[in-house]
Design a protein around this motif. Structure first.
Motif, PDB file in Angstrom:
ATOM      1  N   LEU A   1      44.485  52.516  40.413  1.00 10.30           N
ATOM      2  CA  LEU A   1      44.656  51.760  39.176  1.00 10.30           C
ATOM      3  C   LEU A   1      43.979  52.471  38.010  1.00 10.30           C
ATOM      4  N   ALA A   2      42.785  53.019  38.261  1.00 11.61           N
ATOM      5  CA  ALA A   2      42.030  53.680  37.184  1.00 11.61           C
ATOM      6  C   ALA A   2      40.998  54.626  37.787  1.00 11.61           C
ATOM      7  N   GLU A   3      40.569  55.584  36.971  1.00 11.08           N
ATOM      8  CA  GLU A   3      39.501  56.506  37.361  1.00 11.08           C
ATOM      9  C   GLU A   3      38.371  56.385  36.346  1.00 11.08           C
ATOM     10  N   TYR A   4      37.141  56.458  36.847  1.00 15.73           N
ATOM     11  CA  TYR A   4      35.956  56.289  36.006  1.00 15.73           C
ATOM     12  C   TYR A   4      34.971  57.427  36.244  1.00 15.73           C
TER      13      TYR A   4
ATOM     14  N   GLU B   1      30.931  51.836  35.766  1.00 15.89           N
ATOM     15  CA  GLU B   1      32.181  51.438  35.102  1.00 15.89           C
ATOM     16  C   GLU B   1      33.195  50.920  36.127  1.00 15.89           C
ATOM     17  N   ALA B   2      33.300  51.615  37.238  1.00 18.33           N
ATOM     18  CA  ALA B   2      34.236  51.213  38.287  1.00 18.33           C
ATOM     19  C   ALA B   2      33.853  49.858  38.873  1.00 18.33           C
TER      20      ALA B   2
ATOM     21  N   SER C   1      34.859  46.909  36.549  1.00 20.44           N
ATOM     22  CA  SER C   1      36.286  46.601  36.647  1.00 20.44           C
ATOM     23  C   SER C   1      36.615  45.944  37.980  1.00 20.44           C
TER      24      SER C   1
ATOM     25  N   SER D   1      40.476  44.847  45.670  1.00 16.55           N
ATOM     26  CA  SER D   1      40.364  46.237  45.218  1.00 16.55           C
ATOM     27  C   SER D   1      39.218  46.909  45.957  1.00 16.55           C
TER      28      SER D   1
ATOM     29  N   GLN E   1      37.552  56.169  41.847  1.00 13.95           N
ATOM     30  CA  GLN E   1      38.905  55.638  41.690  1.00 13.95           C
ATOM     31  C   GLN E   1      38.944  54.175  42.119  1.00 13.95           C
TER      32      GLN E   1
ATOM     33  N   GLN F   1      46.491  45.853  36.176  1.00 13.93           N
ATOM     34  CA  GLN F   1      46.547  46.717  35.001  1.00 13.93           C
ATOM     35  C   GLN F   1      46.465  45.879  33.717  1.00 13.93           C
TER      36      GLN F   1
ATOM     37  N   LEU G   1      42.824  44.642  33.165  1.00 11.35           N
ATOM     38  CA  LEU G   1      41.894  45.657  32.677  1.00 11.35           C
ATOM     39  C   LEU G   1      42.206  46.061  31.245  1.00 11.35           C
ATOM     40  N   ARG G   2      43.446  45.999  30.870  1.00  9.26           N
ATOM     41  CA  ARG G   2      43.844  46.346  29.517  1.00  9.26           C
ATOM     42  C   ARG G   2      43.285  45.347  28.503  1.00  9.26           C
TER      43      ARG G   2
END
Length: 69
Positions: A9-12, A17-18, A21, A32, A51, A63, A66-67
């Protein structure tokens, strides 16, 4: 869970930070996990990002969450 497809979904750059989220997703009932959790803490920032991974079926909802964080 064995047949579920997992997607990034995202990389930090930092594990903190991870984890923030991941906590948001957990509170919404979205499963997750964090890949490279320990490696991203050992290596210099940007070398091996943490990740955040979710089930493929939850990707769109996660997504969007998190946006709007």
């Amino acid at each position: 869970m064995q047949d579920d497809t997992l997607v990034v979904l995202a990389e930090y750059n930092t594990i903190t930070e991870a984890e923030i989220s991941k906590s948001m997703l957990d509170s919404a009932g979205i499963w997750s996990t964090i890949r490279n959790e320990y490696m991203s803490a050992i290596y210099p920032i940007g070398t091996m990002p943490a990740q955040l991974v979710v089930k493929e079926e939850d990707f769109g909802k996660a997504q969007t969450m998190l946006r709007h964080r």
